[in-house]
Write an enzyme that holds these catalytic residues in place. Structure first.
Site, mmCIF file in Angstrom:
data_model
loop_
_atom_site.group_PDB
_atom_site.id
_atom_site.type_symbol
_atom_site.label_atom_id
_atom_site.label_comp_id
_atom_site.label_asym_id
_atom_site.label_seq_id
_atom_site.Cartn_x
_atom_site.Cartn_y
_atom_site.Cartn_z
ATOM 1 N N GLY A 276 0.851 -1.090 -0.197
ATOM 2 C CA GLY A 276 0.190 -0.087 0.038
ATOM 3 C C GLY A 276 0.841 1.373 -0.095
ATOM 4 N NE ARG A 277 3.975 2.826 5.400
ATOM 5 C CZ ARG A 277 3.248 3.354 6.512
ATOM 6 N NH1 ARG A 277 3.136 4.802 6.600
ATOM 7 N NH2 ARG A 277 2.326 2.616 7.329
ATOM 8 N NE ARG A 312 0.823 7.648 8.124
ATOM 9 C CZ ARG A 312 2.269 7.682 8.304
ATOM 10 N NH1 ARG A 312 2.766 8.778 8.182
ATOM 11 N NH2 ARG A 312 2.741 6.839 8.874
ATOM 12 C CE1 TYR A 316 -1.014 4.659 13.620
ATOM 13 C CE2 TYR A 316 -1.069 6.059 11.592
ATOM 14 C CZ TYR A 316 -1.549 5.105 12.582
ATOM 15 O OH TYR A 316 -2.760 4.428 11.830
ATOM 16 C CB CYS A 342 -11.190 22.425 19.691
ATOM 17 S SG CYS A 342 -11.736 20.847 19.529
ATOM 18 C CD GLU A 343 -8.211 16.779 19.713
ATOM 19 O OE1 GLU A 343 -7.437 15.795 20.537
ATOM 20 O OE2 GLU A 343 -9.412 16.568 19.561
HETATM 21 N N1 LLP Z 1 -2.160 -6.166 3.883
HETATM 22 C C1 LLP Z 1 -2.604 -6.153 5.083
HETATM 23 C C2 LLP Z 1 -3.418 -7.307 5.675
HETATM 24 C C3 LLP Z 1 -2.472 -5.070 5.771
HETATM 25 O O1 LLP Z 1 -3.173 -4.864 7.184
HETATM 26 C C4 LLP Z 1 -1.885 -3.954 5.492
HETATM 27 C C5 LLP Z 1 -1.875 -2.672 6.329
HETATM 28 C C6 LLP Z 1 -1.186 -3.924 4.106
HETATM 29 C C7 LLP Z 1 -1.445 -5.082 3.572
HETATM 30 C C8 LLP Z 1 -0.596 -2.694 3.562
HETATM 31 O O2 LLP Z 1 0.496 -2.439 4.270
HETATM 32 P P1 LLP Z 1 1.688 -1.228 3.603
HETATM 33 O O3 LLP Z 1 2.385 -1.985 2.551
HETATM 34 O O4 LLP Z 1 0.905 -0.014 3.162
HETATM 35 O O5 LLP Z 1 2.625 -1.034 4.619
HETATM 36 N N2 LLP Z 1 -2.498 3.743 9.199
HETATM 37 C C9 LLP Z 1 -1.045 3.490 9.310
HETATM 38 C C10 LLP Z 1 -0.807 2.298 8.603
HETATM 39 C C11 LLP Z 1 -1.743 1.103 8.642
HETATM 40 C C12 LLP Z 1 -1.345 -0.317 8.084
HETATM 41 C C13 LLP Z 1 -2.469 -1.413 8.102
HETATM 42 N N3 LLP Z 1 -2.362 -2.367 7.499
HETATM 43 C C14 LLP Z 1 -0.319 4.535 8.891
HETATM 44 O O6 LLP Z 1 -0.749 5.592 8.717
HETATM 45 O O7 LLP Z 1 1.080 4.256 9.051
#
Ligand code: LLP
Length: 415
Positions: A276-277, A312, A316, A342-343
């Site tokens: 994803g990222r 984020r 985090y 407001c925080e």
């Molecule tokens: N597959 C599964 C089963 C997952 O739970 C996730 C992410 C991914 C793939 C994708 O992971 P990536 O390649 O993006 O690292 N909100 C957080 C990130 C949460 C990720 C949750 N799961 C942030 O802003 O850092």
């Protein structure tokens, strides 16, 4: 590499100055680069060549249908975690044969929808889910393709809140339970176990824990095959980190791919990934305007973007580079950067060195294409943030800003 650079002193996305987008669309707004999205997909996919792997983009990172469609046109699949994300993937043109459905809390309705659509694979995370799915598929007279999500007891990731692979985490089942579930599914006329899946965390900057988890997966495949179960697929999840500035670069897709190739050498199996990222992070920025400057010994820049637009840093302690949209050679000074909410949690950064900025100036939060807009909200009754997709010298609003009237139109006064 990405497509956000200064040209003639103005920060551009591909060939479009971010100031032009801010003037036309207003701020705050997310801006995505088509070229960067496409490039990241290609780099990831080609890192495994000549092996053909499935790259299922983790929709949670950026769920805009224009972004999903951009990747789908290149051949990407979709890793989804809700019925809504499956619906988005379908709408964006991802065929069911390239959709994976993960998550610990899939409901009856969601599983039924996935079975009806005949998606590529449902990643089952518990015994109870396997039983529910078998019952649903039987009632529909269908067969569901599944993988068992394994919890390898290896954690990793940029923050405790995004580490998912330790045995005390809610995700997946132990290798022994996975073996038992695989056997059970193999005997069920409405389930086809295709393989096993793993995902141990996000923003991972070190290959060692990934390698340890993948070795657990390899031995489970071998154990299953020794008992004559057919194991066609391995889903290795996402998690590869991206550079957020001022920290060592995470492993490249090539380094990641050569580790994967080494761990699974000689094992004849189809590989899938759920990045994803790595695909979307550096393909997007959040642009915002300085509303005013609070006079303090260390000035506080108050932006028109807030924690509801980019959460984020608040949850985090995440670092996002902040660049002035108009390049400046003035000596940098220490400032805090906040939103209007407001925080005090609504603070993007403290003691950041930036060239002096004044009310009306534009800034861009870099590396905001993943988990930016998808985690945005309307807290403080702020309009849900707009999203823009750039391609070459053109841009298109791919999510217009909600008005407050639209927000309220979903509510009603008590009778
Ligand atoms: N597959 C599964 C089963 C997952 O739970 C996730 C992410 C991914 C793939 C994708 O992971 P990536 O390649 O993006 O690292 N909100 C957080 C990130 C949460 C990720 C949750 N799961 C942030 O802003 O850092």
């Amino acid at each position: 590499m990405n497509h956000f650079d200064y040209r003639g002193g103005v920060l551009c996305c591909e060939d479009v100055p971010l100031s032009a987008i801010a003037d036309a669309v207003g701020t705050p707004a997310y801006v995505y680069s088509t070229a960067t999205l496409e490039r990241h997909y290609d780099v990831f996919k080609q890192a495994f060549a000549p092996r053909d792997v499935m790259v299922a983009f983790a929709v949670k990172a950026n769920a805009n249908i224009a972004v999903i469609a951009t990747l789908a046109r290149k051949g990407a699949g979709a890793d989804t975690v809700s019925r809504g994300e499956i619906e988005r993937a379908l709408k964006a043109g991802v065929p069911p044969s390239r959709i994976i459905f993960s998550g610990v809390g899939k409901t009856e309705d969601e599983l039924a929808f996935a079975v009806e659509q005949g998606i590529h694979q449902i990643n089952v995370e518990s015994t109870a889910e396997l039983d529910m799915l078998a019952r649903i598929a039987a009632a529909k007279g269908k067969r569901a393709s599944i993988a068992i999500r394994v919890n390898p007891d290896v954690g990793a990731g940029g923050h405790d809140k995004i580490s998912t692979g330790k045995s005390d985490a809610k995700f997946g089942v132990s290798p022994d339970t996975a073996f038992a579930l695989y056997a059970r599914a193999s005997a069920d006329p409405h389930l086809t176990p295709r393989g096993i899946a793993v995902h141990i965390g996000s923003q991972i900057r070190d290959l060692a824990p990934l390698e340890a988890a993948f070795r657990v997966m390899r031995s489970l495949v071998e154990r299953l095959r020794a008992e004559r179960f057919s194991v066609e697929r391995l889903d290795l999840g996402g998690g590869l980190g991206v550079p957020y500035f001022n920290e060592p670069d995470p492993p490249s897709p090539q380094e990641y791919a050569s580790m994967v190739t080494r761990v699974f050498a000689g094992l004849d199996i189809a590989l899938a990934f759920e990045p994803g990222r790595m695909i979307a992070g550096n393909a997007g920025v959040l642009i915002a305007r300085v509303v005013r400057v609070q006079e303090r010994p260390r000035p506080i820049l108050v932006l028109d973007a807030a924690m509801n637009d980019l959460i984020r840093p608040a949850i985090y302690d995440a670092f996002h580079e902040i660049r002035p949209v108009r390049e400046s050679s003035a000596p940098r000074i220490e400032v805090d950067v906040v939103g209007p909410i407001c925080e005090s949690g609504d603070t993007f950064t403290k003691k950041r060195l930036l060239s002096p900025l004044a009310a009306g100036d534009l800034v861009a939060f870099m590396t905001a294409g993943a988990y930016g807009a998808t985690m945005s909200s309307t807290y403080n009754t702020r309009p849900l943030v707009a999203e823009v997709l750039v391609r070459g010298d053109k841009f298109q609003v791919v999510r217009r800003r909600w008005t407050v009237a639209e927000q309220m139109s979903l509510e009603s006064l008590p009778e």
